[in-house]
Design a protein around this motif. Sequence first.
Motif, PDB file in Angstrom:
ATOM      1  N   THR A  22      10.964-112.321  50.836  1.00 44.58           N
ATOM      2  CA  THR A  22      10.838-113.786  51.137  1.00 44.58           C
ATOM      3  C   THR A  22       9.620-114.399  51.097  1.00 44.58           C
ATOM      4  O   THR A  22       8.297-113.827  51.427  1.00 44.58           O
ATOM      5  CB  THR A  22      11.272-113.660  52.870  1.00 44.58           C
ATOM      6  OG1 THR A  22      12.369-112.737  52.772  1.00 44.58           O
ATOM      7  CG2 THR A  22      11.524-114.911  53.213  1.00 44.58           C
ATOM      8  N   GLU A  23       9.477-115.565  50.626  1.00 44.24           N
ATOM      9  CA  GLU A  23       8.131-116.417  50.204  1.00 44.24           C
ATOM     10  C   GLU A  23       8.054-116.998  51.644  1.00 44.24           C
ATOM     11  O   GLU A  23       8.838-117.922  52.305  1.00 44.24           O
ATOM     12  CB  GLU A  23       8.358-117.153  49.214  1.00 44.24           C
ATOM     13  CG  GLU A  23       7.017-117.850  48.803  1.00 44.24           C
ATOM     14  CD  GLU A  23       7.401-119.138  47.934  1.00 44.24           C
ATOM     15  OE1 GLU A  23       6.887-118.915  46.786  1.00 44.24           O
ATOM     16  OE2 GLU A  23       8.062-120.105  48.197  1.00 44.24           O
ATOM     17  N   TYR A  24       6.897-117.248  52.219  1.00 43.63           N
ATOM     18  CA  TYR A  24       6.322-117.940  53.415  1.00 43.63           C
ATOM     19  C   TYR A  24       5.201-118.886  52.714  1.00 43.63           C
ATOM     20  O   TYR A  24       4.218-118.153  52.275  1.00 43.63           O
ATOM     21  CB  TYR A  24       5.979-117.207  54.749  1.00 43.63           C
ATOM     22  CG  TYR A  24       7.166-116.493  55.235  1.00 43.63           C
ATOM     23  CD1 TYR A  24       7.579-117.169  56.394  1.00 43.63           C
ATOM     24  CD2 TYR A  24       7.343-115.070  54.820  1.00 43.63           C
ATOM     25  CE1 TYR A  24       8.716-116.527  57.014  1.00 43.63           C
ATOM     26  CE2 TYR A  24       8.388-114.564  55.557  1.00 43.63           C
ATOM     27  CZ  TYR A  24       9.222-115.084  56.413  1.00 43.63           C
ATOM     28  OH  TYR A  24      10.213-114.690  57.240  1.00 43.63           O
ATOM     29  N   VAL A  25       5.361-120.189  52.835  1.00 46.73           N
ATOM     30  CA  VAL A  25       3.893-120.841  52.565  1.00 46.73           C
ATOM     31  C   VAL A  25       3.374-121.441  53.785  1.00 46.73           C
ATOM     32  O   VAL A  25       4.305-121.805  54.569  1.00 46.73           O
ATOM     33  CB  VAL A  25       4.483-122.202  51.710  1.00 46.73           C
ATOM     34  CG1 VAL A  25       3.350-123.019  51.098  1.00 46.73           C
ATOM     35  CG2 VAL A  25       5.421-121.782  50.374  1.00 46.73           C
ATOM     36  N   LEU A  26       2.135-120.952  53.787  1.00 45.74           N
ATOM     37  CA  LEU A  26       1.301-121.537  54.874  1.00 45.74           C
ATOM     38  C   LEU A  26       0.838-123.013  54.869  1.00 45.74           C
ATOM     39  O   LEU A  26       0.841-123.553  53.653  1.00 45.74           O
ATOM     40  CB  LEU A  26       0.235-120.445  55.061  1.00 45.74           C
ATOM     41  CG  LEU A  26       0.715-119.160  55.521  1.00 45.74           C
ATOM     42  CD1 LEU A  26      -0.582-118.183  55.611  1.00 45.74           C
ATOM     43  CD2 LEU A  26       1.734-118.910  56.312  1.00 45.74           C
TER      44      LEU A  26
END
Length: 415
Positions: free
Chosen positions: A319-323
């Motif tokens: 799962t990709e999380y963009v901060l």
Amino acid sequence: MEYKVKDLSLAPKGRIQIEWALNHMPVLRRIMDEFSRTKPLNGIRISAVLHVTKETAVLVKTLSAGGAEIWLAASNPLSTQDDVASALVEEGIHVFAWRGETTEEYFWAISKVASIEPHIVIDDGGDLHSYIHTNMKDIVHKIYGGTEETTTGVLRLKSMEREGVLGYPVIAVNNALTKYLFDNRYGTGQSTVDGILRATNTLIAGKTVVVAGYGWVGRGIALRFRGMGANVIVTEVNPIRALEAVMDGFMVMKMSEAAKLGDIFITATGNINVINRQHFELMKDGAILANSGHFDVEINVKDLEAMAISKRDLRECVTEYVLPNGRRLYLLGRGRLVNLVCAEGHPSEVMDMSFANQALSAKYIVENRGRLEKRVYDVPLEIDQKVAELKLASMGIEIDTLTEEQKKYLSSWTL
Ligand code: NAD
Ligand code: SAH
């Protein structure tokens, strides 16, 4: 017959997986043969909460060969091998497990296996022990005893013992030498690499890998990643273990420093919130986050969810999380055990020893019912040694024995 699995038509595939595991578990095969002849568990009801894998299937078949009736649920909502679960149902095992259970379904399955008023309770992580002690107080005294597979479960049971609420004797299978020296260290070392590679296929050589916790699990992981050419950093809270890591040749520092350097982070502490918001903020773009310790609380996924400006599932298990700072962090297996969620868990050869301890401990509980106190016991040394002897024999390895002269020398003190 009561059960709940994903799809019974997967059973033929599951049977082949179980056959593969059985072929690689010679110690358990020996015990299965012995149990088939002597039936030490005749008439015994067992509630078990374990990862529903091909290796667990071999343990369940062994207990069943000994005469036990087994009800099995998963010890993690994402680790069930659905084909194996179906094959077990076909063999008459009451399985309540499928990959992708919700939290409610996970606890429903635990309540199903607890409902049989078991004689023996086999658990991995302590959720079943905790459920029975909380919700079934009236039957606790009828239980002959329990076993516990993992470090965190043993810690939880010891805290029940300390508070005087432990309702039956428990054997800490995790604490057998033939369990944690091999399963926690080499098993988790290898299967964590396996989980991360299956999820990402990333190159390890030249990467900086941060391992949180230098217990038996952490040292296995650190060792294997170093072997593949990674630069390994260890974080610890225990000064002795930190020192061991330093002298084993690893860099040791605080997580707040390591956070800036790591390409891959792996938690293996059994603790909560080891990697938090303040660490995520410091991480490089593309950092990979994986957990190999108990439950999904070591990496603070709630913090990650709260701070991310977007989230998407990229690949199975990633799962990709963009901060807000634009950097992308990749969480594997939703922060649950990466080796069991993104791969198949430990290899059969190592589970052979862990589950031999489980099977022999179940027999020990039956043989000693009424004689054990409501305490957490170590696996008896005879069992631990028997497992090591059988494993060596299965590998065709013979070792020396002490001569009478040597025994005398080792037990004397005079000049
Ligand atoms: P352990 O007690 O030997 O080691 C845990 C280490 O983590 C200790 O040295 C402790 O000082 C350290 N630690 C605690 N809090 C920390 C923090 N905030 N930062 C850094 N280090 C910290 O336990 P273990 O046998 O290595 O097991 C670790 C965890 O892995 C447990 O939860 C256990 O149940 C689980 N486990 C998982 C698998 C698997 O298949 N993934 C296998 C065996 C055990
Ligand atoms: N409920 C916890 C369980 C801890 S899992 C959780 O999911 O967070 C850690 C245990 O999984 C280890 O002690 C190990 O013995 C067990 N394990 C590892 N590989 C396995 C496999 N292939 N089959 C069954 N159990 C396995």
